[in-house]
Scaffold this motif. Structure first.
Motif, short mmCIF file in Angstrom:
data_model
loop_
_atom_site.label_atom_id
_atom_site.label_comp_id
_atom_site.label_asym_id
_atom_site.label_seq_id
_atom_site.Cartn_x
_atom_site.Cartn_y
_atom_site.Cartn_z
N ASN A 20 0.82 -1.22 0.00
CA ASN A 20 0.00 0.00 0.00
C ASN A 20 0.86 1.27 0.00
OD1 ASN A 20 -2.52 -1.31 0.11
ND2 ASN A 20 -2.18 -1.75 2.28
N LEU A 21 1.74 1.35 0.97
CA LEU A 21 2.54 2.56 1.08
C LEU A 21 3.59 2.64 -0.02
CD1 LEU A 21 3.09 5.13 2.57
CD2 LEU A 21 4.57 3.89 4.14
N GLY A 22 4.25 1.51 -0.29
CA GLY A 22 5.27 1.50 -1.34
C GLY A 22 4.70 1.98 -2.66
N ASN A 44 7.09 -9.86 -3.23
CA ASN A 44 7.07 -11.29 -3.57
C ASN A 44 6.14 -11.54 -4.75
OD1 ASN A 44 8.84 -12.19 -1.46
ND2 ASN A 44 7.18 -11.71 -0.02
N ARG A 45 4.92 -11.01 -4.65
CA ARG A 45 3.92 -11.27 -5.71
C ARG A 45 4.02 -10.17 -6.78
NH1 ARG A 45 -1.29 -11.30 -2.24
NH2 ARG A 45 -0.04 -9.84 -1.04
N ILE A 46 5.08 -10.29 -7.63
CA ILE A 46 5.31 -9.20 -8.59
C ILE A 46 4.20 -9.08 -9.62
CG2 ILE A 46 7.80 -8.82 -8.45
CD1 ILE A 46 8.14 -10.77 -10.72
N ALA A 76 9.81 -0.44 2.71
CA ALA A 76 8.38 -0.26 3.03
C ALA A 76 7.71 -1.61 3.28
CB ALA A 76 7.69 0.51 1.91
N VAL A 77 8.41 -2.47 4.03
CA VAL A 77 7.80 -3.77 4.38
C VAL A 77 7.20 -3.69 5.77
CG1 VAL A 77 9.35 -5.12 2.90
CG2 VAL A 77 10.00 -4.65 5.28
N LYS A 78 6.44 -4.70 6.15
CA LYS A 78 5.85 -4.75 7.49
C LYS A 78 6.98 -4.87 8.53
CE LYS A 78 1.30 -4.93 6.72
NZ LYS A 78 0.50 -3.74 7.02
N1 LIG Z 1 0.19 2.27 4.95
C1 LIG Z 1 0.61 3.41 5.46
O1 LIG Z 1 0.08 4.48 5.19
C2 LIG Z 1 1.77 3.45 6.40
C3 LIG Z 1 2.04 4.66 7.08
C4 LIG Z 1 3.18 4.74 7.84
C5 LIG Z 1 4.03 3.65 7.93
N2 LIG Z 1 3.72 2.49 7.30
C6 LIG Z 1 4.64 1.35 7.41
O2 LIG Z 1 5.00 0.98 6.09
C7 LIG Z 1 5.24 -0.42 6.04
C8 LIG Z 1 4.42 -1.02 4.91
O3 LIG Z 1 3.04 -0.86 5.19
P1 LIG Z 1 1.94 -1.21 4.10
O4 LIG Z 1 0.65 -0.78 4.66
O5 LIG Z 1 2.37 -0.68 2.78
O6 LIG Z 1 2.04 -2.81 4.10
P2 LIG Z 1 1.71 -3.83 2.91
O7 LIG Z 1 0.65 -3.28 2.04
O8 LIG Z 1 1.54 -5.16 3.54
O9 LIG Z 1 3.05 -3.85 2.05
C9 LIG Z 1 4.19 -4.56 2.43
C10 LIG Z 1 4.83 -5.08 1.16
O10 LIG Z 1 6.05 -5.74 1.50
C11 LIG Z 1 6.23 -6.76 0.54
N3 LIG Z 1 7.21 -7.73 0.98
C12 LIG Z 1 7.09 -8.70 1.91
N4 LIG Z 1 8.21 -9.43 1.98
C13 LIG Z 1 9.06 -8.90 1.05
C14 LIG Z 1 10.36 -9.22 0.64
N5 LIG Z 1 11.06 -10.23 1.19
N6 LIG Z 1 10.92 -8.50 -0.34
C15 LIG Z 1 10.24 -7.47 -0.92
N7 LIG Z 1 9.00 -7.12 -0.56
C16 LIG Z 1 8.42 -7.83 0.41
C17 LIG Z 1 4.86 -7.36 0.40
O11 LIG Z 1 4.77 -8.04 -0.83
P3 LIG Z 1 3.92 -9.39 -1.02
O12 LIG Z 1 2.53 -9.06 -0.54
O13 LIG Z 1 4.00 -9.64 -2.46
O14 LIG Z 1 4.60 -10.42 -0.14
C18 LIG Z 1 3.98 -6.11 0.42
O15 LIG Z 1 3.77 -5.65 -0.90
C19 LIG Z 1 4.88 -0.96 7.42
O16 LIG Z 1 6.06 -1.16 8.15
C20 LIG Z 1 4.02 0.11 8.03
O17 LIG Z 1 4.16 0.16 9.42
C21 LIG Z 1 2.61 2.36 6.53
#
Ligand SMILES: NC(=O)c1ccc[n+]([C@@H]2O[C@H](COP(=O)([O-])OP(=O)(O)OC[C@H]3O[C@@H](n4cnc5c(N)ncnc54)[C@H](OP(=O)(O)O)[C@@H]3O)[C@@H](O)[C@H]2O)c1
Length: 269
Positions: A20-22, A44-46, A76-78
């Protein structure tokens, strides 16, 4: 509109974690004319990044390669994934790269501990309004130069507003800015429910509530007044606004919010 510094326009950027954020960060860059072939996104799921490969963005599952070919690396991973990612990319990190983590509750020092060399490391905390370019992003760093900070700020400028803070306030920024979105949304939901109870259908109540919240924000952002000064303008003596507002306060309105913010911070720290 974003104005990238001349140098950051030429830099190559990798987003490790195209979720989402990335993707919001990528969208911000692309909508501001960042050269797609200078951007790499990994996940992972390109197959879920096809929209980006169609635009000539480099898509890969290989984090090491992404780091090798980029100057600015945005992680920007979890939070539970960041240790594995840092171990994976450590061998590719050189001191001329800039590392940016948006991962909450993971300090600059903990990131630096994974590397033999010390690149500039910054933490950035946007919120989900990044997807509509209305985020507030708090950025902190200990060892980045003014130029590094400028480069990274220019990336997050595309997603809304940016402020620089000390790293010790990063958890507080996570609560007030990132969790804050949820607090405000719950407030809006309550307003909608109240609106329905006093006679509006859900759609109309939502329109009135959301635009009213937007308008209240704009009054403060553009007018620069204290909220109470704006409240004074709409509270006629013995009128319905002050009567309703005081009833809310008797039921702990401000207190509940402040206590909730402090509880969120206790949970992170
Ligand atoms: N969303 C926000 O607005 C927000 C705001 C502030 C901070 N954050 C922080 O930003 C981070 C990401 O949040 P999000 O909401 O964007 O989470 P998300 O949607 O779950 O995105 C995380 C991404 O990481 C990828 N990933 C997992 N393992 C990986 C690997 N080994 N190599 C490369 N990519 C990998 C996942 O890909 P797959 O699904 O393909 O495995 C997924 O696309 C978190 O730490 C969160 O705390 C988010």
């Amino acid at each position: 509109m974003l104005s990238f510094t001349d140098t950051s326009m030429a830099k190559k950027i990798a987003i490790i974690g195209g979720g989402n954020l990335g993707k919001s960060i990528a969208d911000g860059l692309l909508s501001n004319d960042f050269e797609p072939s200078h951007l790499t996104i990994t996940r992972n799921r390109i197959e879920l990044l096809k929209d980006y490969s169609d635009k000539n963005v480099v898509i890969t599952q290989n984090n090491k390669k992404a780091v090798q070919s980029s100057d600015i690396i945005i992680i920007a991973v979890k939070p539970y994934k960041i240790e594995d990612i840092l171990k994976d990319i450590a061998s590719e990190i050189t001191s001329d790269k800039i590392l940016v983590s948006v991962v909450s509750d993971f300090s600059i020092q903990r990131i630096a501990d994974h590397f033999d060399v010390q690149p500039p490391i910054l933490r950035a905390m946007p919120n989900t309004a990044a997807s509509v370019n209305e985020s507030i992003t708090c950025i902190a760093s200990e060892n980045a130069s003014d130029n590094d900070i400028k480069e990274v700020t220019s990336i997050f400028d595309a997603l809304g507003e940016v402020i620089l803070i000390d790293e010790h306030l990063m958890d507080a920024a996570t609560v007030l800015g990132a969790c804050g979105i949820a607090y405000v949304l719950r407030f809006i939901r309550a307003m909608i429910q109240g609106g329905i109870e006093i006679g509006f259908d859900a759609k109309t109540a939502t329109k009135i509530a959301t635009q009213t919240v937007k308008g209240a924000s704009e009054l403060l952002l553009k007018g620069g007044n204290h909220p109470e000064a704006e409240i004074d303008k709409v509270t006629t003596p013995k009128g319905c606004t002050i009567t309703g507002l005081n009833e809310m306060e008797h039921n702990g309105f401000s207190s509940a919010l402040i206590k909730g913010i402090k509880t969120s911070l206790d949970k992170i720290s």
